[in-house]
Write a protein that holds these residues in place. Sequence first.
Motif, mmCIF file in Angstrom:
data_model
loop_
_atom_site.group_PDB
_atom_site.id
_atom_site.type_symbol
_atom_site.label_atom_id
_atom_site.label_comp_id
_atom_site.label_asym_id
_atom_site.label_seq_id
_atom_site.Cartn_x
_atom_site.Cartn_y
_atom_site.Cartn_z
ATOM 1 N N VAL A 168 42.806 10.361 -11.414
ATOM 2 C CA VAL A 168 42.341 9.382 -12.115
ATOM 3 C C VAL A 168 40.956 9.061 -11.516
ATOM 4 O O VAL A 168 40.128 8.916 -12.511
ATOM 5 C CB VAL A 168 42.990 7.880 -11.651
ATOM 6 C CG1 VAL A 168 42.450 6.749 -12.085
ATOM 7 C CG2 VAL A 168 44.549 8.032 -11.840
ATOM 8 N N SER A 169 40.406 9.255 -10.500
ATOM 9 C CA SER A 169 39.098 9.182 -9.983
ATOM 10 C C SER A 169 38.203 10.026 -10.954
ATOM 11 O O SER A 169 37.112 9.629 -11.150
ATOM 12 C CB SER A 169 38.843 9.568 -8.527
ATOM 13 O OG SER A 169 39.507 8.614 -7.724
ATOM 14 N N GLU A 170 38.581 11.137 -11.062
ATOM 15 C CA GLU A 170 37.639 12.470 -11.896
ATOM 16 C C GLU A 170 37.721 11.895 -13.278
ATOM 17 O O GLU A 170 36.706 11.908 -14.088
ATOM 18 C CB GLU A 170 38.546 13.545 -11.852
ATOM 19 C CG GLU A 170 37.675 14.709 -12.682
ATOM 20 C CD GLU A 170 36.112 14.862 -12.378
ATOM 21 O OE1 GLU A 170 35.362 15.143 -13.144
ATOM 22 O OE2 GLU A 170 36.096 14.892 -11.317
ATOM 23 N N ALA A 171 38.890 11.350 -13.910
ATOM 24 C CA ALA A 171 38.927 10.811 -15.211
ATOM 25 C C ALA A 171 37.770 9.605 -15.307
ATOM 26 O O ALA A 171 37.120 9.552 -16.386
ATOM 27 C CB ALA A 171 40.171 10.617 -15.833
ATOM 28 N N VAL A 172 37.855 8.727 -14.433
ATOM 29 C CA VAL A 172 37.163 7.793 -14.292
ATOM 30 C C VAL A 172 35.536 8.170 -14.506
ATOM 31 O O VAL A 172 34.584 7.562 -15.203
ATOM 32 C CB VAL A 172 37.406 6.484 -13.358
ATOM 33 C CG1 VAL A 172 36.103 5.602 -13.254
ATOM 34 C CG2 VAL A 172 38.746 5.930 -13.651
ATOM 35 N N ARG A 173 35.358 9.012 -13.692
ATOM 36 C CA ARG A 173 33.772 9.421 -13.401
ATOM 37 C C ARG A 173 33.581 10.084 -14.619
ATOM 38 O O ARG A 173 32.345 10.175 -15.025
ATOM 39 C CB ARG A 173 33.800 10.540 -12.145
ATOM 40 C CG ARG A 173 33.786 9.671 -10.896
ATOM 41 C CD ARG A 173 33.183 10.983 -9.968
ATOM 42 N NE ARG A 173 34.407 12.040 -9.720
ATOM 43 C CZ ARG A 173 35.382 11.690 -8.713
ATOM 44 N NH1 ARG A 173 35.644 10.969 -8.131
ATOM 45 N NH2 ARG A 173 36.340 12.833 -8.892
ATOM 46 N N SER A 174 34.294 11.010 -15.229
ATOM 47 C CA SER A 174 33.990 11.560 -16.652
ATOM 48 C C SER A 174 33.860 10.795 -17.534
ATOM 49 O O SER A 174 32.615 10.745 -18.408
ATOM 50 C CB SER A 174 35.237 12.622 -16.891
ATOM 51 O OG SER A 174 34.994 13.116 -18.109
ATOM 52 N N ALA A 175 34.616 9.821 -17.792
ATOM 53 C CA ALA A 175 34.487 8.709 -19.018
ATOM 54 C C ALA A 175 33.200 7.735 -18.610
ATOM 55 O O ALA A 175 32.567 7.493 -19.638
ATOM 56 C CB ALA A 175 35.766 7.763 -18.936
ATOM 57 N N THR A 176 32.916 7.505 -17.503
ATOM 58 C CA THR A 176 31.796 6.550 -17.246
ATOM 59 C C THR A 176 30.512 7.610 -17.418
ATOM 60 O O THR A 176 29.601 6.980 -18.062
ATOM 61 C CB THR A 176 31.769 6.272 -15.557
ATOM 62 O OG1 THR A 176 32.885 5.452 -15.476
ATOM 63 C CG2 THR A 176 30.467 5.340 -15.301
ATOM 64 N N SER A 177 30.536 8.782 -17.337
ATOM 65 C CA SER A 177 29.412 9.535 -17.578
ATOM 66 C C SER A 177 29.119 9.674 -19.122
ATOM 67 O O SER A 177 28.047 9.857 -19.698
ATOM 68 C CB SER A 177 29.286 11.002 -16.784
ATOM 69 O OG SER A 177 30.387 11.648 -17.495
#
Length: 95
Positions: free
Chosen positions: A83-92
């Motif tokens: 989830v953390s990686e997905a949130v970072r990716s989406a935010t970028s």
Amino acid sequence: MSTKDEFVRKMHAKLDQWNAEIDALKAKSDAAEAEARTEYHKQIDALRSKRDDARSKLNELESAGESAWEDLKAGVELAWESVSEAVRSATSRFK
């Protein structure tokens, strides 16, 4: 307070943070052009799904006894990292 309780409290705080970040992404997507909005909404739906999976694993861990929670902790941590990686990716991507 046990280590399990501390871990669960920390994970609930992270869930709250993700909820806020997903809400912020949703607000940005609502302001985007129609074509981009569709893609943003797909990404947000995927984030919510991952978040819900992580929440489910946390609920499982919470109901586990003191002796079994260590076995479940690794699964929760993997879900959290996903989830953390997905949130970072989406935010970028939403910048």
